[in-house]
Design a protein around this motif. Sequence first.
Motif, PDB file in Angstrom:
ATOM      1  N   ASP A 169       0.858  -1.183   0.000  1.00  0.00           N
ATOM      2  CA  ASP A 169       0.000   0.000   0.000  1.00  0.00           C
ATOM      3  C   ASP A 169       0.895   1.235   0.000  1.00  0.00           C
ATOM      4  OD1 ASP A 169      -2.250   1.507  -0.073  1.00  0.00           O
ATOM      5  OD2 ASP A 169      -3.103   0.795   1.817  1.00  0.00           O
ATOM      6  N   THR A 170       0.368   2.334  -0.481  1.00  0.00           N
ATOM      7  CA  THR A 170       1.154   3.560  -0.593  1.00  0.00           C
ATOM      8  C   THR A 170       0.356   4.756  -0.098  1.00  0.00           C
ATOM      9  OG1 THR A 170       0.385   3.982  -2.856  1.00  0.00           O
ATOM     10  CG2 THR A 170       2.415   2.700  -2.608  1.00  0.00           C
ATOM     11  N   GLY A 171       1.069   5.795   0.234  1.00  0.00           N
ATOM     12  CA  GLY A 171       0.471   7.072   0.595  1.00  0.00           C
ATOM     13  C   GLY A 171       1.426   8.184   0.205  1.00  0.00           C
ATOM     14  N   PHE A 172       0.925   9.408   0.190  1.00  0.00           N
ATOM     15  CA  PHE A 172       1.710  10.538  -0.293  1.00  0.00           C
ATOM     16  C   PHE A 172       1.788  11.644   0.747  1.00  0.00           C
ATOM     17  CE2 PHE A 172       0.267   8.361  -4.051  1.00  0.00           C
ATOM     18  CZ  PHE A 172       1.385   8.363  -4.869  1.00  0.00           C
ATOM     19  N   VAL A 173       2.933  12.296   0.787  1.00  0.00           N
ATOM     20  CA  VAL A 173       3.182  13.419   1.694  1.00  0.00           C
ATOM     21  C   VAL A 173       3.814  14.550   0.894  1.00  0.00           C
ATOM     22  CG1 VAL A 173       4.442  14.207   3.730  1.00  0.00           C
ATOM     23  CG2 VAL A 173       3.539  11.885   3.663  1.00  0.00           C
ATOM     24  N   ASN A 174       3.318  15.763   1.076  1.00  0.00           N
ATOM     25  CA  ASN A 174       3.890  16.939   0.407  1.00  0.00           C
ATOM     26  C   ASN A 174       4.759  17.716   1.388  1.00  0.00           C
ATOM     27  OD1 ASN A 174       2.590  16.432  -1.994  1.00  0.00           O
ATOM     28  ND2 ASN A 174       0.817  17.681  -1.470  1.00  0.00           N
ATOM     29  N   LEU A 175       5.996  17.942   1.011  1.00  0.00           N
ATOM     30  CA  LEU A 175       6.912  18.744   1.817  1.00  0.00           C
ATOM     31  C   LEU A 175       6.913  20.167   1.287  1.00  0.00           C
ATOM     32  CD1 LEU A 175       9.112  19.269   3.880  1.00  0.00           C
ATOM     33  CD2 LEU A 175      10.782  18.301   2.287  1.00  0.00           C
ATOM     34  N   ASP A 176       6.489  21.099   2.120  1.00  0.00           N
ATOM     35  CA  ASP A 176       6.426  22.504   1.746  1.00  0.00           C
ATOM     36  C   ASP A 176       7.536  23.270   2.458  1.00  0.00           C
ATOM     37  OD1 ASP A 176       5.566  24.767   0.499  1.00  0.00           O
ATOM     38  OD2 ASP A 176       3.736  25.017   1.676  1.00  0.00           O
ATOM     39  N   LEU A 177       7.938  24.386   1.889  1.00  0.00           N
ATOM     40  CA  LEU A 177       8.980  25.224   2.472  1.00  0.00           C
ATOM     41  C   LEU A 177       8.466  26.644   2.673  1.00  0.00           C
ATOM     42  CD1 LEU A 177      12.130  24.240   0.345  1.00  0.00           C
ATOM     43  CD2 LEU A 177      11.473  23.375   2.588  1.00  0.00           C
ATOM     44  N   GLU A 178       8.833  27.231   3.790  1.00  0.00           N
ATOM     45  CA  GLU A 178       8.606  28.662   3.964  1.00  0.00           C
ATOM     46  C   GLU A 178       9.564  29.401   3.033  1.00  0.00           C
ATOM     47  OE1 GLU A 178       9.511  29.210   8.041  1.00  0.00           O
ATOM     48  OE2 GLU A 178       7.556  28.525   8.757  1.00  0.00           O
ATOM     49  N   GLY A 179       9.065  30.362   2.315  1.00  0.00           N
ATOM     50  CA  GLY A 179       9.949  31.048   1.383  1.00  0.00           C
ATOM     51  C   GLY A 179       9.280  32.213   0.695  1.00  0.00           C
ATOM     52  N   VAL A 180       9.869  32.634  -0.400  1.00  0.00           N
ATOM     53  CA  VAL A 180       9.380  33.793  -1.134  1.00  0.00           C
ATOM     54  C   VAL A 180       9.564  33.545  -2.624  1.00  0.00           C
ATOM     55  CG1 VAL A 180      11.615  34.963  -0.863  1.00  0.00           C
ATOM     56  CG2 VAL A 180       9.582  36.302  -1.421  1.00  0.00           C
ATOM     57  N   VAL A 181       8.568  33.941  -3.414  1.00  0.00           N
ATOM     58  CA  VAL A 181       8.616  33.855  -4.877  1.00  0.00           C
ATOM     59  C   VAL A 181       8.990  35.217  -5.435  1.00  0.00           C
ATOM     60  CG1 VAL A 181       7.233  33.497  -6.963  1.00  0.00           C
ATOM     61  CG2 VAL A 181       6.939  31.988  -4.992  1.00  0.00           C
ATOM     62  N   PHE A 182       9.855  35.221  -6.445  1.00  0.00           N
ATOM     63  CA  PHE A 182      10.201  36.491  -7.077  1.00  0.00           C
ATOM     64  C   PHE A 182      10.341  36.296  -8.587  1.00  0.00           C
ATOM     65  CE2 PHE A 182      14.179  34.461  -5.897  1.00  0.00           C
ATOM     66  CZ  PHE A 182      15.020  34.672  -6.990  1.00  0.00           C
TER      67      PHE A 182
END
Length: 409
Positions: A169-182
């Motif tokens: 069986d499988t599952g998914f995790v999203n790793l997000d980062l604090e940051g800024v887009v420019f």
Amino acid sequence: MVLCLENAGDRWILSVGSQPLAFGKLSLLVFSLTYALSVTSLPADIEKGKRKVVHVLEDDTGAVVVQTAPGKVVTHRGGSITLPCRYHHEPENTDPGRIRIKWTKVTDALQFEDVFVELGRQQRVFGAYQGRVFLEQAGPGDASVIIQNVTLEDYGRYECEVTNDMEDDTGFVNLDLEGVVFPYYPREGRYKLNYHQAEDACKQQDAILASHSQLHKAWLEGLDWCNAGWLEDGSVQYPISHPRDECGRKDNPAGVRNYGYRHKEDERYDAFCFTSKLNGKVYFLKRFKKVNYAEAVKACVRDGSVAAKVGQLYAAWKFQLLDRCEAGWLEDGSIRYPIVNPRSRCGGSQPGVRHLGFPDKKFRIYGVYCFLHNKEDGAGGTVTTKGPTDTLTRRKSSNSSPMNATRVI
């Protein structure tokens, strides 16, 4: 329909109303970061023996599909983070040596990058994850991994797969980062970059191509940019907070405008880059006189630092709250300055990093922004720990797992 999730010691019990719901030979409970539909939030701390209630959905076959509460696993560059994943297998006396845990990163719709695998007491860590990825080992059924010294490239979607003989069986995790887009474009001008050049341009400025979700978040925070730019998935988009005729018609609603997926080699646009917290600091070099570009670069070196990159200046503005109403050279030859507290004499009423273009490097004179790298190993107080190499090794003991890692559910 209401499904109850109960942690009873070392095992998880699911029940519908008062009736237990039997697991198959292998069931995987992943604290997924996808935005689940019709679910209630679960507290971060799940106490043993205490029931937690979530709503569930049914697919077309009537099978129950369980979703955990929506949320994000969030850290910053240089930090440590736990990617949570738990499993339960029947019967309970199944030989743990026959359980395989595998983590991969989803790099494209049908492409995966190996991160970590464990079979019994053997482990392997792959590529750039070597020395940074470890099993959390918080008890039976825990397949969570800890990532230390998180990089910009670690951002993204991960798959946790647990296999027991013929069952998996499988599952998914999203790793997000604090940051800024420019937004970014080179000295050559606007719309000069194909996808690969845009990718390189962001890397040269201590950043990566932004994702759609990162750009959308930046738009929600007020980013307004009238020029279209590449994103990491190969699409071309741009954020409009204040609709106007020169930016796709005034009567069109505000939002992130999308040109769709474009030809990566032949078509040219700007780039939207993403960066995160710095392992160092940016500062304006105080001098009695302004200098040209070559003198500015040398001045930073004499001061024990280097000329700051564009991404570093944005990160300093975002996290360091650098506020300086003086234009200065950056490493790419552009002139910029960061404003946290807007005032009339400093370029307008909105906070941001002001950009004055790419002047003549030899004859125009300005100040300079320098970047001083931290001398400590790691960033954000993270200590680099030597871990498994890219070969099969013995499992580390539980007391050798990294400490002070952050879990956000």
